[in-house]
Write an enzyme that holds these catalytic residues in place. Structure first.
Site, PDB file in Angstrom:
ATOM      1  N   ASP A  97       0.897  -1.204  -0.029  1.00 52.73           N
ATOM      2  CA  ASP A  97      -0.110   0.108  -0.100  1.00 52.73           C
ATOM      3  C   ASP A  97       0.954   1.390  -0.040  1.00 52.73           C
ATOM      4  OD1 ASP A  97       0.998   0.084   2.553  1.00 52.73           O
ATOM      5  OD2 ASP A  97      -0.770  -0.592   3.464  1.00 52.73           O
ATOM      6  N   GLU A 119      -1.063  -9.159  -1.211  1.00 49.78           N
ATOM      7  CA  GLU A 119      -1.477  -8.525   0.150  1.00 49.78           C
ATOM      8  C   GLU A 119      -2.698  -7.551  -0.271  1.00 49.78           C
ATOM      9  OE1 GLU A 119       0.499  -7.326   3.958  1.00 49.78           O
ATOM     10  OE2 GLU A 119       0.380  -5.645   2.772  1.00 49.78           O
ATOM     11  N   HIS A 216       5.829   5.029  14.135  1.00 53.87           N
ATOM     12  CA  HIS A 216       6.270   5.555  13.091  1.00 53.87           C
ATOM     13  C   HIS A 216       5.136   6.347  12.083  1.00 53.87           C
ATOM     14  CE1 HIS A 216       5.089   1.940  10.950  1.00 53.87           C
ATOM     15  NE2 HIS A 216       4.994   2.547   9.884  1.00 53.87           N
ATOM     16  N   ARG A 218       2.506   8.072  10.110  1.00 52.14           N
ATOM     17  CA  ARG A 218       2.307   9.646   9.773  1.00 52.14           C
ATOM     18  C   ARG A 218       1.173  10.326  10.615  1.00 52.14           C
ATOM     19  NH1 ARG A 218       3.970  12.066   4.775  1.00 52.14           N
ATOM     20  NH2 ARG A 218       4.398   9.693   3.981  1.00 52.14           N
ATOM     21  N   HIS A 249      12.285   5.268  14.957  1.00 50.41           N
ATOM     22  CA  HIS A 249      12.429   5.774  13.609  1.00 50.41           C
ATOM     23  C   HIS A 249      13.220   7.082  13.234  1.00 50.41           C
ATOM     24  CE1 HIS A 249      10.578   6.404   9.594  1.00 50.41           C
ATOM     25  NE2 HIS A 249      10.256   5.401   9.640  1.00 50.41           N
TER      26      HIS A 249
END
Length: 390
Positions: A97, A119, A216, A218, A249
């Protein structure tokens, strides 16, 4: 004549999941493999390629400091278009994705080459959470010729969007293929001395309990990350015998939000991101996993680890249903309460620490190759994962 298969990927999670597929393609005399990396992640991507001995045929190396999602997408589409014109593959595989996946699918579709989506069918039901992944999944599905769904839930999502069952095969998730390879065959020694000492202590039957944390997403940057840092810090103070292993991260915004709260705590091991083999070993050493990652939600249940997911929703509900994953969001007090419950209650811990694996059995690559051959070379459609007896 061999079926020419091009695999395009750009991030470490993609590399982890396409590696066993590429290995299977290269081992099949009826197939011809071409690999393309966009370099959307650089160092972490290269680590996985090295581990599997994969040398990409094309490296687009698209990343530049500060570029936007649109900038990434534009580079992927334009750069891959040239490679497609040169290589002329029969089919192109994309996985997951990311912006690489969406851009590569569009470039491939515009060249009238069939797209195979590994997936396929994951859905959170919220177009902006996770962002931009949910939109990337839905956009890619619209132009995919063969959807390789990891679970029956993913297949159901696709059929609800009017995608024909004849274009879907349930393969299981190849992340389990890779996880089994890594945990069963790789000898791991940590570069971080503190983490290596912890591994040796665990082997000796000591070392105490370990909380493995990753963050991590967003959509969690800002207040969410600050709450994660504060929650982890309070847990470290409340449980001095607990070791928190936190591969942090490299995103500066993540570090700015989290590090001030935990940097000075002796039982918090703030370390650089781990190579894949090291991370799977850390996962196997952990007692509890606290994460906002998608892939970790698939991997940890295979190892019998309770997973607390710092998100409000998930496109991977199977382990939530199975009871090994719980959605807890990012609020400081909720993080403290949920981790404390698992640390304090043996009953609560055992209720989640079930080695239930709804995501695969280590044969996803085998089913993927069979599905591609069926769709593009003829033959029988393979049985879906969960219904076959292989």
């Amino acid at each position: 004549m061999s079926l020419r298969i091009m695999t395009v990927y750009g991030t470490r999670p993609e590399a982890i999941k396409v590696a066993p597929i590429i290995t299977a393609i290269e081992a099949d005399p009826e197939l011809e493999s071409t690999t393309v990396v966009t370099g959307q992640h650089r160092e972490m991507l290269d680590q996985v390629n090295t581990m599997f001995g994969i040398e990409p045929d094309h490296d687009m190396n698209i990343m530049a400091a500060g570029q936007t999602l649109n900038g990434v997408a534009a580079k992927v589409i334009a750069g891959l278009d040239e490679i497609l014109a040169e290589e002329k593959p029969d089919v192109v595989i994309v996985q997951g994705d990311t912006t690489t996946v969406m851009g590569a699918a569009i470039a491939t579709f515009n060249r009238q080459i069939p797209v195979v989506h590994l997936e396929a069918g994951l859905r959170s039901g919220h177009i902006d959470s996770p962002f931009p992944e949910e939109a990337n999944r839905k956009l890619t599905s619209q132009i995919t010729a063969l959807h390789l769904a990891p679970t029956s839930t993913s297949k159901d999502n696709l059929t609800r969007e009017d995608i024909s069952e004849n274009d879907i095969v349930i393969t299981g998730n190849s992340v389990i293929d890779t996880l089994m390879f890594a945990t069963r065959t790789l000898e791991v020694h940590f570069g971080d001395e503190r983490l290596e000492a912890l591994q040796q202590a665990k082997k000796a039957g000591s070392g105490g309990r370990i909380l493995l944390v990753t963050a991590h997403r967003r959509e969690n940057i800002g207040e969410g990350m600050a709450d994660i840092g504060a929650g982890v810090a309070e847990l470290a103070r409340r449980y001095p015998d607990l070791t928190v292993v936190f591969p942090i991260h490299r995103n500066p915004k993540v570090r700015e939000s989290i590090m001030p709260a935990v940097a000075d705590l002796e039982n918090v091991l703030l370390i650089e991101p781990l190579a894949y083999a090291e991370f799977t070993r850390a996962l196997s050493l952990a007692d509890i996993v606290l994460t906002d990652s998608g892939g970790v939600q698939e991997e940890a249940p295979s190892l019998g680890k309770p997973v607390l997911v710092m998100r409000e929703n998930t496109e991977r509900p199977e382990a939530v249903v199975a009871g090994t994953v719980k959605l807890i969001g990012t609020k400081r007090q909720r993080i403290i309460d949920e981790v404390s419950l698992l640390l304090d209650s043996e009953e609560a811990y055992k209720g989640m620490a079930n080695a239930v694996n709804p995501y695969g059995d280590g044969k996803a690559a085998e089913r993927t190759i069979a599905a591609i051959k069926w769709k593009f070379s003829g033959g029988e459609k393979p049985a879906d994962f969960g219904t076959d007896v292989s």
